[in-house]
Design a protein around this motif. Structure first.
Motif, PDB file in Angstrom:
ATOM      1  N   ASP A 138       0.825  -1.209   0.000  1.00 26.55           N
ATOM      2  CA  ASP A 138       0.000   0.000   0.000  1.00 26.55           C
ATOM      3  C   ASP A 138       0.864   1.265   0.000  1.00 26.55           C
ATOM      4  O   ASP A 138       0.454   2.301  -0.540  1.00 26.55           O
ATOM      5  CB  ASP A 138      -0.932   0.012   1.210  1.00 26.55           C
ATOM      6  CG  ASP A 138      -2.020  -1.049   1.111  1.00 26.55           C
ATOM      7  OD1 ASP A 138      -2.274  -1.511  -0.011  1.00 26.55           O
ATOM      8  OD2 ASP A 138      -2.599  -1.417   2.154  1.00 26.55           O
ATOM      9  N   LEU A 139       2.052   1.183   0.592  1.00 21.87           N
ATOM     10  CA  LEU A 139       2.951   2.336   0.563  1.00 21.87           C
ATOM     11  C   LEU A 139       3.396   2.633  -0.864  1.00 21.87           C
ATOM     12  O   LEU A 139       3.543   3.794  -1.250  1.00 21.87           O
ATOM     13  CB  LEU A 139       4.166   2.078   1.453  1.00 21.87           C
ATOM     14  CG  LEU A 139       3.897   1.949   2.954  1.00 21.87           C
ATOM     15  CD1 LEU A 139       5.177   1.599   3.696  1.00 21.87           C
ATOM     16  CD2 LEU A 139       3.294   3.234   3.509  1.00 21.87           C
ATOM     17  N   ILE A 140       3.595   1.571  -1.647  1.00 17.08           N
ATOM     18  CA  ILE A 140       3.945   1.761  -3.054  1.00 17.08           C
ATOM     19  C   ILE A 140       2.766   2.366  -3.806  1.00 17.08           C
ATOM     20  O   ILE A 140       2.902   3.374  -4.502  1.00 17.08           O
ATOM     21  CB  ILE A 140       4.347   0.418  -3.700  1.00 17.08           C
ATOM     22  CG1 ILE A 140       5.622  -0.135  -3.064  1.00 17.08           C
ATOM     23  CG2 ILE A 140       4.513   0.580  -5.207  1.00 17.08           C
ATOM     24  CD1 ILE A 140       6.020  -1.507  -3.567  1.00 17.08           C
ATOM     25  N   LYS A 141       1.598   1.757  -3.660  1.00 11.36           N
ATOM     26  CA  LYS A 141       0.426   2.194  -4.412  1.00 11.36           C
ATOM     27  C   LYS A 141       0.010   3.629  -4.061  1.00 11.36           C
ATOM     28  O   LYS A 141      -0.488   4.352  -4.921  1.00 11.36           O
ATOM     29  CB  LYS A 141      -0.742   1.237  -4.148  1.00 11.36           C
ATOM     30  CG  LYS A 141      -0.547  -0.160  -4.711  1.00 11.36           C
ATOM     31  CD  LYS A 141      -1.758  -1.034  -4.414  1.00 11.36           C
ATOM     32  CE  LYS A 141      -1.621  -2.412  -5.024  1.00 11.36           C
ATOM     33  NZ  LYS A 141      -2.789  -3.277  -4.730  1.00 11.36           N
ATOM     34  N   ASN A 142       0.212   3.998  -2.795  1.00 11.52           N
ATOM     35  CA  ASN A 142      -0.253   5.311  -2.339  1.00 11.52           C
ATOM     36  C   ASN A 142       0.828   6.389  -2.389  1.00 11.52           C
ATOM     37  O   ASN A 142       0.645   7.465  -1.838  1.00 11.52           O
ATOM     38  CB  ASN A 142      -0.805   5.197  -0.917  1.00 11.52           C
ATOM     39  CG  ASN A 142      -2.019   4.285  -0.846  1.00 11.52           C
ATOM     40  OD1 ASN A 142      -2.781   4.174  -1.802  1.00 11.52           O
ATOM     41  ND2 ASN A 142      -2.189   3.612   0.286  1.00 11.52           N
ATOM     42  N   ASN A 143       1.952   6.093  -3.054  1.00 15.01           N
ATOM     43  CA  ASN A 143       3.032   7.073  -3.225  1.00 15.01           C
ATOM     44  C   ASN A 143       3.485   7.633  -1.880  1.00 15.01           C
ATOM     45  O   ASN A 143       3.553   8.840  -1.659  1.00 15.01           O
ATOM     46  CB  ASN A 143       2.577   8.205  -4.151  1.00 15.01           C
ATOM     47  CG  ASN A 143       3.721   9.161  -4.517  1.00 15.01           C
ATOM     48  OD1 ASN A 143       3.524  10.375  -4.557  1.00 15.01           O
ATOM     49  ND2 ASN A 143       4.891   8.653  -4.776  1.00 15.01           N
ATOM     50  N   ALA A 144       3.823   6.716  -0.972  1.00 19.54           N
ATOM     51  CA  ALA A 144       4.281   7.109   0.361  1.00 19.54           C
ATOM     52  C   ALA A 144       5.589   7.882   0.272  1.00 19.54           C
ATOM     53  O   ALA A 144       6.368   7.739  -0.673  1.00 19.54           O
ATOM     54  CB  ALA A 144       4.463   5.873   1.234  1.00 19.54           C
ATOM     55  N   SER A 145       5.849   8.674   1.275  1.00 17.99           N
ATOM     56  CA  SER A 145       7.078   9.461   1.329  1.00 17.99           C
ATOM     57  C   SER A 145       8.274   8.574   1.666  1.00 17.99           C
ATOM     58  O   SER A 145       8.130   7.447   2.148  1.00 17.99           O
ATOM     59  CB  SER A 145       6.950  10.560   2.383  1.00 17.99           C
ATOM     60  OG  SER A 145       6.938   9.985   3.687  1.00 17.99           O
ATOM     61  N   GLN A 146       9.454   9.120   1.431  1.00 15.69           N
ATOM     62  CA  GLN A 146      10.670   8.399   1.785  1.00 15.69           C
ATOM     63  C   GLN A 146      10.753   8.155   3.295  1.00 15.69           C
ATOM     64  O   GLN A 146      11.239   7.108   3.738  1.00 15.69           O
ATOM     65  CB  GLN A 146      11.895   9.187   1.312  1.00 15.69           C
ATOM     66  CG  GLN A 146      12.037   9.239  -0.199  1.00 15.69           C
ATOM     67  CD  GLN A 146      12.456   7.904  -0.785  1.00 15.69           C
ATOM     68  OE1 GLN A 146      13.561   7.444  -0.559  1.00 15.69           O
ATOM     69  NE2 GLN A 146      11.568   7.281  -1.534  1.00 15.69           N
TER      70      GLN A 146
END
Length: 507
Positions: A138-146
């Motif tokens: 989900d971090l990938i799909k939701n464009n999570a921050s570094q």
């Protein structure tokens, strides 16, 4: 035979990521009395605007005693957790699948049975995207921050193996600085002559100024120029152009298209190839890699600009023939990086293969205690070639896709399948993929850079594994193990909703 025990000087010709990486590895294993020298010219540029590693990058940095936090700061690096493939099936805006770097502790990858993975088979049978079991997807799909990605890694909330995107110019500069601090000699010069003896061994390099540099062992890291391999030192070239059509690339920089640097490298299908986007901290290193038989250099730039909606400043066009040398260690010469072979940058195979080559060289020298037999060198070359053939076949599978909307994609569909990949595809029509399907790429006990799970992520994303094939795997399980499958699907079902017909659909 090569005897490293009494050598005085080893020379790496060419810098860049491969050259400095190799120099650092040799500095670590050779005596301080041995001079390790890198010869490169500041007037010759390097290829690339951004690079991304594979699963072996983190271990490689650790093996060279490189601090990863410092590495990230010095190279504008971002976290890389895999790849995003966009437009490879239908070309529509929502056409996307992921190939993540799945860790071995993930829910589906922990259970291996006779070389197969029952929980992956269950997902295939139920038409579920394979990456969805991973914590962190989900971090990938939701464009999570570094920062979110860093915390997830530190707190072990992401079932991924971390790698990095980095600036190819800055990594060369950083590795050079590290190398100089460890006593590696640097010489800025252009080599105009390679001298060999009657055995074909390289004895010296002669610079443009006429300086003769004697040596005991030399590494060709001159990229696509290939100053030594195939010229002063002969080797057989293996072309992949029968199976892989792309032979041109035009790199450029672009601003970030998303609020945060993406956690995956993007591969966006185009009319005659695909566009890479590698997110760095300050910008995106991008490029269009294409078939020159299907689009001109000028039209390739125009297509990119039309796709992005703004003008770009293209760098020089890179021309290449996909393939590799069958013997990369010949006498007292070895080549690494682009000098040893090159294919399109799909799946970041160039740096991945370079790291494997360097690691295998270190293993051979250390375990042989510096005395390397001709048989060992032959086995080294055979293992390297098998790894390249896996790369050829793995990339060919990416083009085994349903797109037919341009002449390029029609011609790709008509391109023959390599024998090993054809055999693999035949088997997965009847059962799920398993480890033994990759045995054809093993040479002398050494496997290539991709695991069967990597193959499954791509094959399933392209729809190459029928649900019926996975069903046969599940029916063969004992009842107790079928219950384990049901429990996994029930756990996974929390991520899904059902449509009006009761079919499971992503929520």
């Amino acid at each position: 035979m090569i005897n490293f025990r009494n050598i005085e000087r080893v020379v790496v010709l060419g810098g860049g990521t491969a050259g400095w990486f190799m120099a650092l590895a040799m500095r670590k294993i050779f005596s301080p009395k041995v001079e390790v020298r890198v010869i490169e010219s500041s007037s010759i540029g390097i290829v690339g605007v951004g690079e991304g590693g594979l699963l072996n990058l983190q271990g490689a940095l650790d093996s060279l005693d490189i601090d990863c936090a410092e590495f990230m700061r010095e190279t504008n690096a971002t976290y890389k957790w895999g790849f995003s493939y966009e437009g490879w099936r239908t070309g529509e805006k929502d056409d996307r699948y992921f190939h993540p770097f799945a860790a071995a502790n993930g829910a589906a990858s922990q259970w291996e049975k006779d070389g197969s993975y029952p929980l992956f088979a269950a997902m295939i049978h139920n038409n579920l995207p394979l990456p969805d079991y991973l914590r962190g997807i989900d971090l990938i799909k939701n464009n999570a921050s570094q920062e979110e990605a860093r915390l997830a890694l530190e707190q072990k909330r992401a079932d991924v193996i971390n790698s990095y995107h980095f600036d190819s110019y800055k990594i060369a500069k950083y590795l050079k600085k590290t190398a100089l601090s460890r006593g590696i000699v640097h010489q800025d010069a252009i080599v105009t002559e390679v001298q060999t003896d009657d055995k074909g061994h390289v004895t010296a390099l002669v610079t443009e100024e006429g300086e003769r540099i004697s040596l005991d062992f030399v590494v060709d890291a001159t990229g696509l120029a290939r100053t030594i391999i195939g010229k002063a030192v002969p080797s057989q070239w293996r072309s992949f152009s029968k199976y892989l059509l792309l032979d041109r690339a035009v790199p450029f920089y672009m601003p970030h298209p998303l609020p945060n640097p993406y956690l995956v490298s993007r591969a966006i299908a185009m009319s005659a190839g695909w566009m890479w986007q590698i997110p760095l901290t300050d910008r995106v290193g991008a490029g269009y890699v294409y078939s020159s038989k299907h689009i001109s250099d000028e039209d390739a730039v125009r297509e990119v600009q039309s796709h992005l909606g703004y003008d770009i400043e293209p760098q020089r066009v890179i021309r290449f023939e996909p393939g590799c040398y069958e013997q990369i260690w010949v006498g007292n010469m070895m080549c690494v990086g682009l000098a040893s072979g090159f294919v399109e940058p799909l799946e970041a195979t160039s740096i991945g293969q370079m790291i494997e080559t360097v690691g295998n060289f270190v293993r051979v020298v250390v375990t042989s205690r510096g005395v390397v037999s001709d048989n060992t060198i032959r086995e080294f070359n055979e293992s390297n070639l098998r790894s390249w053939l896996e790369i050829q076949d793995f990339l060919r599978m990416h083009y085994d896709c349903p797109r037919r909307d341009t002449q390029f994609w029609q011609d790709v569909a008509a391109t023959p399948l390599p024998g090993n990949y054809r055999a693999f595809k035949e088997c997965i029509q009847l059962r799920a993929p398993r480890m033994m399907d990759l045995d054809g790429y093993i040479a002398h006990g050494r496997r290539g850079i991709f695991h069967i799970i990597n193959w499954m992520f791509v094959a399933n994303g392209l729809g190459l594994i029928p649900a019926s094939a996975a069903r046969s795997e599940l029916l063969a399980l004992p009842e107790a193990e079928r219950e384990k499958v049901k429990e996994f699907l029930a756990w996974l079902g929390g991520k899904y909703a059902h449509d009006a017909n009761g079919a499971r659909q992503p929520s």
